[in-house]
Scaffold this motif. Structure first.
Motif, PDB file in Angstrom:
ATOM      1  N   MET A  71       0.723  -1.305   0.008  1.00 21.58           N
ATOM      2  CA  MET A  71      -0.062   0.047   0.118  1.00 21.58           C
ATOM      3  C   MET A  71       0.976   1.175   0.250  1.00 21.58           C
ATOM      4  SD  MET A  71      -3.047   1.006  -0.270  1.00 21.58           S
ATOM      5  CE  MET A  71      -4.764   1.310   0.423  1.00 21.58           C
ATOM      6  N   GLY A  72       1.974   1.030   0.745  1.00 24.01           N
ATOM      7  CA  GLY A  72       2.913   2.544   0.967  1.00 24.01           C
ATOM      8  C   GLY A  72       3.303   2.533  -0.653  1.00 24.01           C
ATOM      9  N   ASN A  73       3.906   1.497  -1.098  1.00 19.84           N
ATOM     10  CA  ASN A  73       4.457   1.891  -2.257  1.00 19.84           C
ATOM     11  C   ASN A  73       3.531   2.214  -3.474  1.00 19.84           C
ATOM     12  OD1 ASN A  73       7.217   0.522  -3.300  1.00 19.84           O
ATOM     13  ND2 ASN A  73       6.713  -0.531  -1.223  1.00 19.84           N
ATOM     14  N   LEU A  74       2.168   1.778  -3.332  1.00 20.79           N
ATOM     15  CA  LEU A  74       1.056   2.200  -4.365  1.00 20.79           C
ATOM     16  C   LEU A  74       0.971   3.759  -4.068  1.00 20.79           C
ATOM     17  CD1 LEU A  74      -1.325  -0.729  -4.316  1.00 20.79           C
ATOM     18  CD2 LEU A  74       0.169  -0.314  -6.099  1.00 20.79           C
ATOM     19  N   ARG A  75       0.866   3.857  -2.953  1.00 22.81           N
ATOM     20  CA  ARG A  75       0.397   5.393  -2.447  1.00 22.81           C
ATOM     21  C   ARG A  75       1.693   6.460  -2.621  1.00 22.81           C
ATOM     22  NH1 ARG A  75      -3.959   6.969   0.249  1.00 22.81           N
ATOM     23  NH2 ARG A  75      -2.449   8.247   1.427  1.00 22.81           N
TER      24      ARG A  75
ATOM     25  N   GLU B 206       4.095 -10.677  -8.302  1.00 21.33           N
ATOM     26  CA  GLU B 206       3.349  -9.805  -7.327  1.00 21.33           C
ATOM     27  C   GLU B 206       4.067  -8.672  -7.343  1.00 21.33           C
ATOM     28  OE1 GLU B 206       1.423 -13.161  -4.419  1.00 21.33           O
ATOM     29  OE2 GLU B 206       3.322 -12.132  -3.992  1.00 21.33           O
ATOM     30  N   ARG B 207       5.326  -8.682  -7.094  1.00 16.82           N
ATOM     31  CA  ARG B 207       6.401  -7.299  -7.050  1.00 16.82           C
ATOM     32  C   ARG B 207       5.954  -6.465  -8.344  1.00 16.82           C
ATOM     33  NH1 ARG B 207      10.190 -10.146  -4.235  1.00 16.82           N
ATOM     34  NH2 ARG B 207      11.125 -11.069  -6.022  1.00 16.82           N
ATOM     35  N   GLN B 208       6.057  -7.026  -9.536  1.00 19.12           N
ATOM     36  CA  GLN B 208       5.892  -6.576 -10.667  1.00 19.12           C
ATOM     37  C   GLN B 208       4.620  -5.780 -11.014  1.00 19.12           C
ATOM     38  OE1 GLN B 208       8.379  -7.936 -13.420  1.00 19.12           O
ATOM     39  NE2 GLN B 208       8.147  -6.248 -14.748  1.00 19.12           N
ATOM     40  N   ARG B 209       3.557  -6.483 -10.420  1.00 19.41           N
ATOM     41  CA  ARG B 209       2.491  -5.768 -10.575  1.00 19.41           C
ATOM     42  C   ARG B 209       2.390  -4.598  -9.599  1.00 19.41           C
ATOM     43  NH1 ARG B 209       0.534 -11.445  -9.169  1.00 19.41           N
ATOM     44  NH2 ARG B 209      -1.347 -10.872  -8.171  1.00 19.41           N
ATOM     45  N   VAL B 210       2.855  -4.652  -8.546  1.00 18.42           N
ATOM     46  CA  VAL B 210       2.914  -3.379  -7.676  1.00 18.42           C
ATOM     47  C   VAL B 210       3.588  -2.275  -8.201  1.00 18.42           C
ATOM     48  CG1 VAL B 210       3.676  -2.540  -5.420  1.00 18.42           C
ATOM     49  CG2 VAL B 210       2.753  -5.009  -5.361  1.00 18.42           C
ATOM     50  N   ALA B 211       4.679  -2.568  -9.002  1.00 17.67           N
ATOM     51  CA  ALA B 211       5.399  -1.725  -9.453  1.00 17.67           C
ATOM     52  C   ALA B 211       4.604  -0.971 -10.739  1.00 17.67           C
ATOM     53  CB  ALA B 211       6.717  -2.184 -10.156  1.00 17.67           C
ATOM     54  N   ILE B 212       3.890  -1.777 -11.478  1.00 18.66           N
ATOM     55  CA  ILE B 212       2.813  -1.126 -12.343  1.00 18.66           C
ATOM     56  C   ILE B 212       1.793  -0.294 -11.891  1.00 18.66           C
ATOM     57  CG2 ILE B 212       1.108  -1.725 -14.262  1.00 18.66           C
ATOM     58  CD1 ILE B 212       2.716  -4.305 -14.911  1.00 18.66           C
ATOM     59  N   GLY B 213       1.379  -0.829 -10.853  1.00 21.67           N
ATOM     60  CA  GLY B 213       0.386   0.017 -10.037  1.00 21.67           C
ATOM     61  C   GLY B 213       0.846   1.344  -9.674  1.00 21.67           C
ATOM     62  N   ARG B 214       1.931   1.153  -8.896  1.00 20.33           N
ATOM     63  CA  ARG B 214       2.743   2.496  -8.601  1.00 20.33           C
ATOM     64  C   ARG B 214       3.002   3.577  -9.663  1.00 20.33           C
ATOM     65  NH1 ARG B 214       8.527   1.654  -5.609  1.00 20.33           N
ATOM     66  NH2 ARG B 214       8.934   1.210  -7.858  1.00 20.33           N
ATOM     67  N   ALA B 215       3.312   3.145 -10.749  1.00 26.66           N
ATOM     68  CA  ALA B 215       3.464   3.891 -11.900  1.00 26.66           C
ATOM     69  C   ALA B 215       2.289   4.501 -12.428  1.00 26.66           C
ATOM     70  CB  ALA B 215       4.399   3.217 -12.997  1.00 26.66           C
ATOM     71  N   LEU B 216       1.429   3.768 -12.578  1.00 23.34           N
ATOM     72  CA  LEU B 216       0.211   4.322 -12.978  1.00 23.34           C
ATOM     73  C   LEU B 216      -0.563   5.394 -12.240  1.00 23.34           C
ATOM     74  CD1 LEU B 216      -1.431   0.924 -14.442  1.00 23.34           C
ATOM     75  CD2 LEU B 216      -0.260   2.946 -15.734  1.00 23.34           C
TER      76      LEU B 216
END
Ligand code: ATP
Ligand code: ATP
Ligand code: MG
Ligand code: MG
Lengths: 367, 235, 230, 230, 367
Positions: A94-98, A136-146
């Motif tokens: 969550m912290g990464n995404l936000r 899972e890591r890669q998906r978080v990275a994509i979300g974070r960028a978007l």
């Protein structure tokens, strides 16, 4: 939207980058090239992470880099998905995404909830990155960028760690970003299927230099291009939905010089769609073939042939009896080519075993 | 033969000269002197430090050693210390203890009375002069008498009470004069030495101890501001 | 000195002063040492070496000698003394502020060195990522580099804090051993030992050791490790 | 004391002794501090906290007081003294070996703390990789963990070395200031200052500062950074 | 060689692994499953990097883990390619390659020079890892693992960062390890084409549990299996080279129930080879089709059908007029299926548009 003008020149020990690019300011541009050819380096230059001294970069008529000007990375409205996921180890998912989201004012593109749902991260929000799987890591990275709501999205092999299922969910979303939000994307991938599905424009890179660039259809349908030489070689055609067969979930799409039946659960008549046809799905016959499970049989004319290796060849055919329509690639053995007595200029029947369609509207629809 | 002498820091200049003279007279003998805090030497000798002779700034330490059976000789006084008022930027020769109460004087340095003998004498003098309450808030405390001198010398304290032996040291004598504090204001600052147990059979140690009582050595001591046993220092 | 059961009032006063001094010095060095360490870790200039070396230099002089030089500098004839006079500030020697300044100077390397190493270990990538996520360099420092370097901050703070508690050479010289102002516990213990008041010395030492042990233990228990998920 | 142009013979002797002491102590602590730091960085037990805190404890006592306790311990009536007597070894106080031991004890945290942080920063992955490449844990430590923690080793060595050079409270107490045996430069400078021999003190301080500066500079120039390719 | 027996059970917060596997002790076993399903975790358990308390693991009849026994990772003769390249940052490429090599006595499998050449690392040997591209790093990691001369190779998505060209060079080499050196390999990949090309055995994992396992051909040709449902669904058949057509670089391969022409530059008569046929390359006709560029047209019988979605179906056919031969998958629209009036039991003609072959000999050749 205007275009992306990029000119970079820089030498590293053992590698030098020298590119001069003019990219369309919308749609997906795929960077394609061997391992170590300089794709990531180019992306880093565009992001402002690498500084080519005499470079020049203008995006959407804003100058990001020039003799007297340097916009630092954090002021460039980009989203960057790194080749390695590079999550912040001290923050939860969550912290990464936000992280990036908190730093931009409004969410035009993607909402947090939407990103979490789309990327299947709901059950992982409290985890630290070291307890995630590779995908899972890669998906978080994509979300974070978007979630930084970028005006230009840079993606360095974003889906390479993902399984088919995850890819199949994320790809349509990227298409949607491209189409609905007219978000320009520069996309690195080794997966030709991905490139053919997403890209509007292709840049071929080799040893730090651009060795080819152009609209996907042009680059694809040139039998001499590296794209045509792979097992996944394909063409992408613009088509318009002409009829819908609700019973079988098929649509009829008109492309230049012909009409194709394609599976498409949801479509409406008059809509513009992109159609992908693999070279390996196309076979040629001199006479009209009898009925088989191959739905699409279209008259066409051979326009070119290129040997792939000692055994196989790739032929380009233009649809229509007059050979004026859209081009397809057909892959076959040299034996077939010779035994059928094929040659450029000849009229043939192209059997298209399978046709796939974009999820969203083709970019032509906006014109 | 060889001896190692542990000597109180305030003896440094006098002792260096005495040792030089002794060596001149006895070229074959080796005398090594280590200067430092008497309290520390006391502790160290109790723990077996290789010192043959101990010249303490306070006779209490050698007496304690003798009591503990660590001495090979009587405890002998070799000098008494005197304390002076000294300043680097005021003319101390024109001052008395009473001047310390002057409000223009804001910082006075003395050695820490808790453990430095010179500090204890300084406190006694101030109390005897009835000034302690007036000056206590202005006092800063040096770890030892040398550090006290440094406070004054660097100007961080305008004035202070230090040993006479330091005030006559060229480094300080060139910076300012002193006013000798009357010795009736404080208990005598008796300095004594002892030969340690380990030097029991060391003839050189005994000879050097004897040499300290000889006229040339006494002359040096006097020159450096020490009052010798049996003498009364004039003010 | 009225005695309590265990420690004298002046012992207690000294302990209070010590904790205050060590706390303030650690705070100040976190404030000033961090940018120095950051610069040393990330600068590409060749000035880095000399400046890094200079930061470590206060360590190699004996504390009381360093104290002597600081006393000269802060005294009425020294450059710092001139400065304080020009600014109309009370001279620094024999004040708590002077003590803080001197201790900070002396303990600087204990803050800077571990931080520098920790910052170097963070590497470029997290900062690059932060930049692509719109974090300005300062923002990225606070939200990425600092949390990732948390164990380094802990090490640096422990070394600085403990060292300031234990140091007394500089403190003694600059502070002038003034009860309640500059007589910290280390000086007090030293005085007890010098005065052969061993019982007092033992007691105060034991208290300091136990206090420090508990403090360190608490720090360790809470020791952050950004690489592990907890 | 015959004077050379700049420094007296006894100054030179003191410098030599200092460098030897600092060198030996740094070596010894590299040898003994490294396994402690490694254990602290990797152990999962709850003993970690208390032991980590104990290692840092020598820091919080004033050096000369610590020296006093060490002297008591090493002296004829202390536990270490008993041990040396039982083993038939020369008692440790007032010998170079005693000095080394005491300094090592006092400087231990400066070695252990930065190393621990550095080892923690290495993380599990490189060691896992090394194991899959047939490296035993010890092998992996020397060929992977230690090189990756090189900046930590440098920091730890600098702090230990510099601190041993500058420290004199413990040294004076344990060493007894014996020329050529235990009179290191810090003690010598201290003596000069105490004797108001400022010129001598300045010179020797300057020499120590320059020497240390050059040493540190050399270390910095060669500063390893395993994350950058050079 | 004997087999690999693995039983692991362990709970992590948010994830639990519970597998009981019996894998063949030779050939390639592919682990297949969604992102986060536990593939990497299983591999880590086998390597001894993760410890499942009541686990049991025997490889080649040696017990590596049991109630009273634990062989530490560094004593297990494995080669491990991590999902992220994980190179040693302090060593050059050469240093990384030599790290494991120096620690084993003899080089039976791979020599240093060979690995460097094969992986195209010659110009990078002095570089530090932080100056390599993503694909270069991955290649070094593969070389490093191979040079430990393992007796069991564990590969976690080893080729995901590589371009087609590099894959095309490395895949045959992995095949060679599998075949010539009988090196058992456990292989994680999301790329079905890779799995189908390499794997002999497939294990399907979902949420930490094994949901299917068996020889590749069985898993593949079951139209209900997840493998059959993807765009790359295919079958792999064992065949024997019967004839060679040097002119066109083709060989005729006999498979159960038929004969296929396939491109194969190098082969010799009598050799056993593995043949891959994509479901999307197979079309069915009720009557024998006319000549076209499709070389292979074989009589077959429909044995099963499974709908893929609303639009498409996958049919399994058995070669031969008696329907006793090898099974192929054919993918088509439901429309075709219904309009051709196809049903299980019916005789049809299978048109196989393209056939690909293993580079090496199929494992059957050793029997
Ligand atoms: N250290 C850990 N502690 C707890 N859970 C973990 C840990 N490591 C991984 N997991 C979780 O275990 C599950 C399986 O992870 P694993 O890495 O085995 O997946 P995978 O199948 O390799 O996926 P991918 O294809 O994305 O690499 C995931 O849900 C992940 O979040
Ligand atoms: N920091 C660096 N210094 C010098 N050379 C570098 C550096 N980073 C990368 N290179 C080299 O530059 C070249 C291009 O690297 P880049 O990462 O751009 O490749 P890429 O096209 O992204 O490859 P891949 O598909 O493997 O990720 C490579 O040969 C690489 O070795
Ligand atoms: Mg790259
Ligand atoms: Mg994984």
């Amino acid at each position: 939207m205007a275009a992306i003008d990029a000119h970079f020149r820089r030498d590293w020990p053992g590698f030098s980058l020298d590119v001069d690019l003019h990219l369309p300011g919308r749609g997906v541009t795929a960077l394609f090239g061997h391992s170590g050819s300089g794709k990531s380096t180019l992306l880093r230059c565009i992001a402002g992470l690498e500084r080519a001294p005499q470079g020049r970069l203008a995006v959407d008529s804003e100058v990001w880099q020039d003799a007297g000007r340097w916009v630092p990375t954090h002021r460039r409205p980009i989203g960057y998905v790194f080749q390695e996921a590079s999550l912040f180890a001290h923050l939860s998912v969550m912290g990464n995404l936000r992280y990036g989201m908190k730093r931009v004012s409004d969410a035009q593109l993607v909402s947090l909830d939407h990103a979490i749902e789309l990327l299947g991260l709901g059950h992982l929000l409290d985890r630290k990155p070291d307890r995630l799987s590779g995908g899972e890591r890669q998906r978080v990275a994509i979300g974070r960028a978007l979630l930084t709501q970028p005006k230009l999205l840079l993606m360095d092999e974003p889906l390479s760690a993902l399984d088919r299922g995850a890819k199949a969910e994320i790809l349509p979303f990227i298409e949607k970003l491209r189409d609905h939000f007219a978000l320009p994307i520069i996309y690195i991938s080794h997966d030709l299927a991905e490139v053919e599905r997403l890209a509007d424009h292709v840049v071929l890179i080799d040893q730090g230099r651009v060795v080819g660039a152009g609209p996907l259809a042009d680059v694809q349908s040139d039998p001499a291009s590296p794209l045509a030489r792979s097992r996944e070689a394909a063409v992408s055609l613009r088509g318009v939905v002409e009829a819908i067969d609700a019973t079988f979930g098929l649509i009829a799409v008109a492309v230049a010089g012909g009409r194709l039946l394609a599976p498409a659960p949801a479509a409406s008549v008059g809509e513009a769609r992109r159609v992908h046809i693999l070279a390996s799905a196309v076979s040629l016959a001199r006479e009209k073939p009898g009925r088989s499970s191959i739905l699409n049989v279209l008259p066409a004319r051979v326009v070119a042939m290129n040997p792939l290796d000692a055994v196989e060849v790739v032929a380009a055919v233009a649809l229509g009896e007059d050979g004026e329509g859209a081009r397809l690639l057909a892959r076959m053995t040299r034996k077939s080519w010779e035994e059928l007595g094929l040659a450029p200029g000849q009229n043939v029947y192209a059997q298209v075993k399978s046709v796939s369609l974009d999820a969203g509207r083709a970019e032509g629809a906006k014109n | 033969e060889k001896v190692t002498v542990a000597a109180a820091a305030d003896l440094k200049f006098a002792m260096d000269e005495i040792v030089a003279a002794f060596k001149k007279a006895n070229p074959a003998d080796e005398v090594e002197v280590v200067y430092g805090s008497s309290g520390k030497f006391n502790t160290q000798i109790q723990q077996g430090a290789p010192y043959d002779l101990f010249f303490s700034a306070d006779i209490a330490f050698p007496r304690a050693l003798a009591k503990a059976g660590l001495a090979a000789s009587e405890v002998k006084p070799y000098a008494s210390g005197r304390i002076v008022l000294w300043s680097a930027n005021l003319d101390a020769t024109k001052m008395t203890l009473a001047s310390l109460a002057d409000p223009t004087i804001t910082r006075i340095a003395i050695a820490n009375p808790q453990h430095a003998p010179y500090g204890r004498r300084a406190e006694e003098s101030l109390r005897a002069a009835g000034l302690w309450e007036k000056v206590e808030s202005k006092l800063v405390y040096g770890e030892n008498i040398a550090q006290t001198a440094q406070y004054i010398q660097t100007g961080n304290a305008q004035v202070g009470i230090i040993a006479l032996s330091l005030a006559v040291n060229p480094e300080l004598a060139s910076k300012g004069g002193y006013w000798l504090i009357p010795d009736k204001l404080h208990a005598p600052l008796e300095q004594g030495y002892v030969i340690t147990k380990r030097a029991e059979g060391n003839a050189l140690a005994h000879r050097f101890a004897d040499y300290m009582g000889s006229p040339p050595a006494r002359a040096v001591m006097t020159r450096y501001g020490f009052v010798l046993p049996g003498e009364i220092a004039g003010n | 000195m009225k005695g309590t059961n265990m420690l004298t009032d002046s012992d207690l006063q000294a302990i209070g002063l010590t904790v205050r001094l060590a706390g303030v010095v650690t705070m100040i060095l976190l404030l000033f040492g961090t940018p120095i360490a950051w610069w040393l870790a990330r600068a590409k200039t060749s000035w880095k070496g000399p400046i890094g070396a200079v930061v470590a230099l206060p360590l190699v002089l004996p504390p009381s000698v360093l104290g002597f030089y600081l006393l000269l500098a802060m005294g009425p004839h020294g450059p710092v003394g001139h400065l304080t006079r020009t600014l109309g500030i009370e001279p620094l020697p024999f004040t708590f502020r002077g003590l803080v300044l001197a201790s900070a100077f002396y303990s600087l390397p204990f803050m800077v060195q571990p931080l520098q190493t920790a910052f170097e270990a963070v590497g470029d990538r997290p900062l690059e990522v932060a930049a692509t996520l719109r974090a300005s360099p300062l923002d990225a420092f606070f939200t990425v580099a600092a949390p990732l370097a948390a164990p380094g901050f802990l090490t640096a703070s422990i070394l600085t804090f403990a060292h300031t508690i234990g140091e007394f050479g500089v403190v003694l010289m600059i502070g002038g051993n003034l009860p309640g102002v500059t007589r910290v516990a280390s000086v007090q213990i030293y005085d007890h030992v010098e005065a052969l008041e061993y019982t007092q010395a033992h007691r105060l030492s034991a208290v300091m050791l136990i206090f420090s042990f508990l403090t360190l233990l608490a720090l360790y228990a809470w020791r952050p490790n950004p690489k592990n998920g907890g």
